[in-house]
Design a protein around this motif. Structure first.
Motif, PDB file in Angstrom:
ATOM      1  N   GLY A 177      40.238  42.140  34.085  1.00  0.00           N
ATOM      2  CA  GLY A 177      39.682  43.108  33.154  1.00  0.00           C
ATOM      3  C   GLY A 177      39.372  42.545  31.789  1.00  0.00           C
ATOM      4  O   GLY A 177      39.226  43.299  30.822  1.00  0.00           O
ATOM      5  N   GLY A 178      39.279  41.199  31.682  1.00  0.00           N
ATOM      6  CA  GLY A 178      38.997  40.592  30.387  1.00  0.00           C
ATOM      7  C   GLY A 178      40.272  40.300  29.626  1.00  0.00           C
ATOM      8  O   GLY A 178      40.804  39.195  29.684  1.00  0.00           O
ATOM      9  N   TRP A 179      40.770  41.306  28.908  1.00  0.00           N
ATOM     10  CA  TRP A 179      41.984  41.086  28.117  1.00  0.00           C
ATOM     11  C   TRP A 179      43.251  41.246  28.938  1.00  0.00           C
ATOM     12  O   TRP A 179      44.340  40.908  28.488  1.00  0.00           O
ATOM     13  N   PHE A 180      43.121  41.766  30.158  1.00  0.00           N
ATOM     14  CA  PHE A 180      44.284  41.830  31.039  1.00  0.00           C
ATOM     15  C   PHE A 180      43.834  41.614  32.476  1.00  0.00           C
ATOM     16  O   PHE A 180      42.664  41.798  32.829  1.00  0.00           O
ATOM     17  N   GLY A 181      44.786  41.211  33.310  1.00  0.00           N
ATOM     18  CA  GLY A 181      44.495  41.021  34.718  1.00  0.00           C
ATOM     19  C   GLY A 181      45.762  41.116  35.549  1.00  0.00           C
ATOM     20  O   GLY A 181      46.882  40.951  35.034  1.00  0.00           O
TER      21      GLY A 181
END
Length: 403
Positions: A354-358
């Motif tokens: 998700g970009g800033w989290f995964g």
């Protein structure tokens, strides 16, 4: 810091505790030039490396002419190395389809190796009960396990050239041939028996022939290589945790490699990597034996990896890979009874980016393939054991990124 079982087995035959500290300070100054028909780089590099390590052996079972004893010993190793190098490399367009590469590195290396070995305890075991009796440390120090302290300083000046030609066959295809030389400094070390071992520098002459293709969907690299090795530094095992470095007079390595990436669709990509290598000690006569004609340790002939990755525009992805490596010998003596197994590994990974989290789930060695990576034997210590590869590991990981 590492603590482990000396024989890597279920019996109580001693433990070891290893610790090490490493520090590296480096500075580099680089100048770049880019013109219409030439591009060059010139640089100055300086570094200082400091390494200190010690190993404490406790309750090691040692066999001496049929008598068993429990032995304690302390080993220390230190290395301080200063390196100063001037290097340069340039690409020169001779013709629209032909580029010449010339380069070199002038290096001065000043290593200082120091170390020590001290036997601190040696208690004879009763042959019937196995209980400790007399301390024979003074006797062992005077005969087979003497204390040792050493300091070896040296200075090496070496020039390493590089030359190559690149032929542009099309906008997407290049053929290249290169020649380079490599170098690694010698040094000294002390083993668990108190023996001080010095070893020489090693040099390599490397020849490469390759083909590169970069298309819109397909990228391919294929190559042939040959390495002529002088005074190769080879690790010769003494026991489960101790090896010495020896110099093979001359050895050679040759083989082929292939890498391929294919973007089948915007979401699906495929990849393949394969290699074949042949190794041989041309001239390797050492006090441990004559290894001439043998293969290098831990050098499987065949290996390859294949897999795919699917990545959706929404951030979800899944990838899988299959890897294979041939079996190999684990020592320069090529003992057929002491080998590393061939292995086949399946790795899986899937999740969301998700970009800033995964978040993703994974399975390493998903089929739980059992294979031996090392096999050792030492008659003096009464040791024989194997090291196995990582077993199946399944998990979930969360990743967060902060600016």
């Amino acid at each position: 810091l590492r603590r482990g079982d000396y024989d890597v087995g279920p019996e109580d035959r001693g433990i070891f505790t290893n610790s090490s500290d490493y520090e590296n300070r480096a500075q580099e100054l680089r100048f770049n030039y880019r013109g219409q028909r030439a591009s060059t780089v010139l640089g100055l590099y300086a570094s200082e490396e400091e390494l200190f390590g010690d190993s404490k052996t406790r309750d090691l079972v040692y066999n001496l002419s049929g008598v068993q004893a429990r032995v304690d010993a302390d080993t220390m190793l230190a290395r301080d190395s200063e390196t100063l190098a001037l290097y340069g490399e340039g690409d020169f367009e001779l013709l629209s389809w032909l580029t010449l590469t010339l380069g070199g590195r002038q290096e001065r290396n000043r290593p200082v190796d120091a170390g020590s070995f001290h036997l601190t305890r040696a208690v004879v075991l009763d042959p019937v009960t196995g209980t400790p009796t007399a301390d024979i440390a003074p006797l062992l120090k005077a005969t087979v396990l003497p204390d040792a302290d050493y300091r070896v300083a040296s200075e090496h000046d070496i020039f390493l050239p590089k030359a190559g030609l690149r032929f542009q066959l099309s906008d997407a295809t290049n053929l290249f041939v290169t020649y380079t030389e490599g170098y690694r400094a010698g040094g000294a070390e002390v083993g668990s028996s108190g023996e001080v071992n010095e070893f020489d520098d090693e040099r390599t002459k490397n020849y490469d022939l390759g083909l590169r293709f970069h298309g819109e969907q397909l990228r391919l690299h294929a190559g042939l290589f040959y390495v002529d090795w002088l005074d190769q530094q080879v690790r010769v095992r003494r026991d489960a945790v101790t090896s010495f470095t020896r110099n093979a007079g001359r050895s050679e390595l040759k083989g082929a490699e292939l890498e391929l990436d294919y973007q089948a669709t915007p979401a699906l990509s495929l990849f393949l990597g394969a290699g074949y290598v042949e190794t041989r000690f041309v001239d390797f006569v050492d006090k441990d034996g004559d290894f001439s004609g043998n293969e290098f340790p831990y050098a499987p002939h065949y290996n390859y990896t294949a897999g795919w990755q699917y990545r959706h525009g929404s951030g979800w992805y899944l990838n899988a890979s299959y890897s294979y490596a041939d079996g190999s010998f684990v020592g320069p003596d090529n003992n057929p009874e002491l080998r590393a197994d061939r292995y086949r590994l399946v790795n899986l990974k899937g999740g969301y980016d998700g970009g800033w989290f995964g978040v993703h789930a994974y399975a390493h060695n998903a089929l739980d393939d059992f294979y031996v990576t090392d096999h050792f034997r030492n008659d003096s210590y009464g040791l024989e054991g194997v090291v196995i590869g990582e077993r199946r590991e399944v998990g979930v990981a969360l990743e967060l990124a902060f600016d």
